[in-house]
Design an enzyme around this catalytic site. Structure first.
Site, PDB file in Angstrom:
ATOM      1  CE  LYS A 154      -0.445  -0.251   5.013  1.00 31.65           C
ATOM      2  NZ  LYS A 154      -1.302  -0.718   6.117  1.00 31.65           N
ATOM      3  NE  ARG A 190      -7.091   0.691  11.417  1.00 30.11           N
ATOM      4  CZ  ARG A 190      -5.863   0.512  10.958  1.00 30.11           C
ATOM      5  NH1 ARG A 190      -4.982   1.504  11.039  1.00 30.11           N
ATOM      6  NH2 ARG A 190      -5.488  -0.625  10.425  1.00 30.11           N
ATOM      7  CG  MET A 247       9.212  23.849  -0.554  1.00 37.68           C
ATOM      8  SD  MET A 247       8.295  24.907  -1.679  1.00 37.68           S
ATOM      9  CE  MET A 247       6.908  25.400  -0.701  1.00 37.68           C
ATOM     10  CE1 TYR A 296      11.678  31.660   4.937  1.00 39.25           C
ATOM     11  CE2 TYR A 296      12.083  29.326   4.563  1.00 39.25           C
ATOM     12  CZ  TYR A 296      11.811  30.590   4.070  1.00 39.25           C
ATOM     13  OH  TYR A 296      11.663  30.789   2.729  1.00 39.25           O
TER      14      TYR A 296
HETATM   15  C1  PLP Z   1      -0.441  -1.768   6.731  1.00 39.77           C
HETATM   16  C2  PLP Z   1      -1.006  -3.048   7.173  1.00 39.77           C
HETATM   17  C3  PLP Z   1      -0.165  -4.139   7.442  1.00 39.77           C
HETATM   18  C4  PLP Z   1       1.336  -4.040   7.425  1.00 39.77           C
HETATM   19  O1  PLP Z   1       1.779  -3.475   8.635  1.00 39.77           O
HETATM   20  P1  PLP Z   1       3.335  -3.295   8.954  1.00 39.77           P
HETATM   21  O2  PLP Z   1       3.362  -2.744  10.337  1.00 39.77           O
HETATM   22  O3  PLP Z   1       3.848  -2.315   7.960  1.00 39.77           O
HETATM   23  O4  PLP Z   1       3.962  -4.627   8.824  1.00 39.77           O
HETATM   24  C5  PLP Z   1      -0.762  -5.345   7.761  1.00 39.77           C
HETATM   25  N1  PLP Z   1      -2.109  -5.454   7.821  1.00 39.77           N
HETATM   26  C6  PLP Z   1      -2.935  -4.433   7.587  1.00 39.77           C
HETATM   27  C7  PLP Z   1      -4.391  -4.622   7.697  1.00 39.77           C
HETATM   28  C8  PLP Z   1      -2.419  -3.183   7.267  1.00 39.77           C
HETATM   29  O5  PLP Z   1      -3.246  -2.169   7.032  1.00 39.77           O
END
Ligand code: PLP
Length: 359
Positions: free
Chosen positions: A35, A131, A302, A254
């Site tokens: 992802k 969640r 930036m 800055y």
């Molecule tokens: C992102 C995610 C993972 C991976 O988690 P890591 O801590 O990066 O290994 C596994 N399962 C779900 C549902 C996730 O959203």
């Protein structure tokens, strides 16, 4: 010459880290979590590198899943938030994608949509993260509905751990998961990186490692990535493009939040928050110049960061700088900046040129 910033992606490190995950997983199979553009490393690049090592790919966006299929990837693809509208479902069958189902709405959509083929689904159970996922009360009727729905093939039971990297661990959630799953013999999917590395009891079914593939530690306060046998995949590097000689009492950047206590030389590095370097990284954040560890000074802007060149007499314009990666764990930078490696890696911006190495 172009602006000297680069992200170098080490594909052999990515593959090596996946091999560590594989070894750790034992008999469990591996979803490589890709992802967020493979945590900033590039979706297609990561998918290609892991093609013969991972058992499947887990991601978030339907478009990305379709792009993987169109690029010829044939392994299972899991969509971690499933579908959002019923009209996406035909694409799931067309492209052989596996959705996570985590709400009653999704169950209704599945039950009321006629599909040309049955879809395997991952049923997500809420075991305490609060969640995504079904409650204990919702679970049994939904499982029955899915088991009898003409649009559904195999159901895998899945949950996600909230504290796998922390002292509280996973036992409290695993007890709840096993209560849910009691009496059914569905396949399961439990472990993120932290659980996979730490808890043998989570190494069942299909594991879902993410961060460890990219060579960062899921629990950097306890164990470094190196100690876990992981190698950095992304190295963010640049160069010094200017040098300033400060007098005692002069301020930097800055807001002048850093003041030189004595005469000092500072280097100006071509990297800023528009490249993905965290603006909230305070003075003192570690950085490598000419392979030696020094610190940032002043506020990140930036396009630039200032670094202390004390003791680095040979450093000047053109000196190589590593923001994180080879020689400077991203976890160290994240800790100094009060965040986690995940956020830094994902934040790499599109303007940073990427170079692949396969050492
Ligand atoms: C992102 C995610 C993972 C991976 O988690 P890591 O801590 O990066 O290994 C596994 N399962 C779900 C549902 C996730 O959203």
């Amino acid at each position: 010459m172009t602006r000297p910033i680069r992200a170098t992606i080490d594909l052999s490190a990515l593959r090596g880290n996946c091999a560590v995950a594989r070894q750790c997983a034992g008999a469990a199979r591996l979803w490589a979590v890709l992802k967020a553009n493979a945590y900033g490393h590039g979706l297609m690049r990561a998918a290609e590198a892991l093609d013969d090592i991972a058992d499947g790919y887990a991601l978030l966006d339907l478009d990305d899943a379709v792009a993987l299929r169109e690029a010829g990837f044939r392994q299972p693809i899991l969509l971690l938030e499933g579908f959002f509208e019923a009209d996406e479902l035909p694409l799931f069958t067309e492209y052989s994608l596996t959705p996570v189902v985590h709400t009653l709405d999704q169950v209704d959509m599945l039950a009321s949509t006629v599909l040309p083929a049955r879809l395997p689904v991952y049923l997500k159970l809420n075991t305490g993260m609060n969640r995504l996922g079904l409650s204990a009360e919702e679970f049994h009727p939904v499982l029955t509905a899915l088991e009898t729905a003409p649009s559904v093939a195999a159901v895998t039971l899945m949950t996600h751990f909230a504290d796998a990297d922390l002292a509280r661990g996973i036992a409290w959630q695993l007890v709840r998961f096993d209560e849910f799953a009691q009496g059914c013999d569905h396949p399961v999917s439990l472990a993120n990186s932290a659980a996979l590395l730490r808890f043998p009891e989570a190494r069942r079914g299909w594991a879902r490692p993410g961060i460890m593939l990219y060579g960062a530690s899921p629990f950097p306060q306890d164990e470094s990535a190196e100690a876990l046998g992981l190698r950095p995949v992304m190295t963010l590097s640049s160069q010094i493009i200017a040098v300033q000689e400060l007098k005692a009492g002069e301020r930097v950047g800055y807001g002048g939040i850093f003041t030189a206590e004595r005469p000092m030389r500072i280097g100006i590095v071509a990297c800023g928050y528009a490249d993905g370097y965290p603006r909230h990284a305070p003075s003192g954040t570690p950085i490598l110049v000419e392979g030696r560890r020094t610190r940032t000074v002043g506020r990140v802007s930036m396009d630039m960061i200032m670094v202390d060149l004390e003791g680095l007499t040979e450093a000047g314009i053109g000196s190589p700088v590593v923001l994180w990666g080879e020689g400077l764990p991203v976890d160290d930078v994240a800790t100094a900046a009060g965040t986690v490696s995940y956020e830094l890696l994902c934040a790499l911006t599109a303007r940073v040129p990427v170079t692949e190495v396969n050492a």
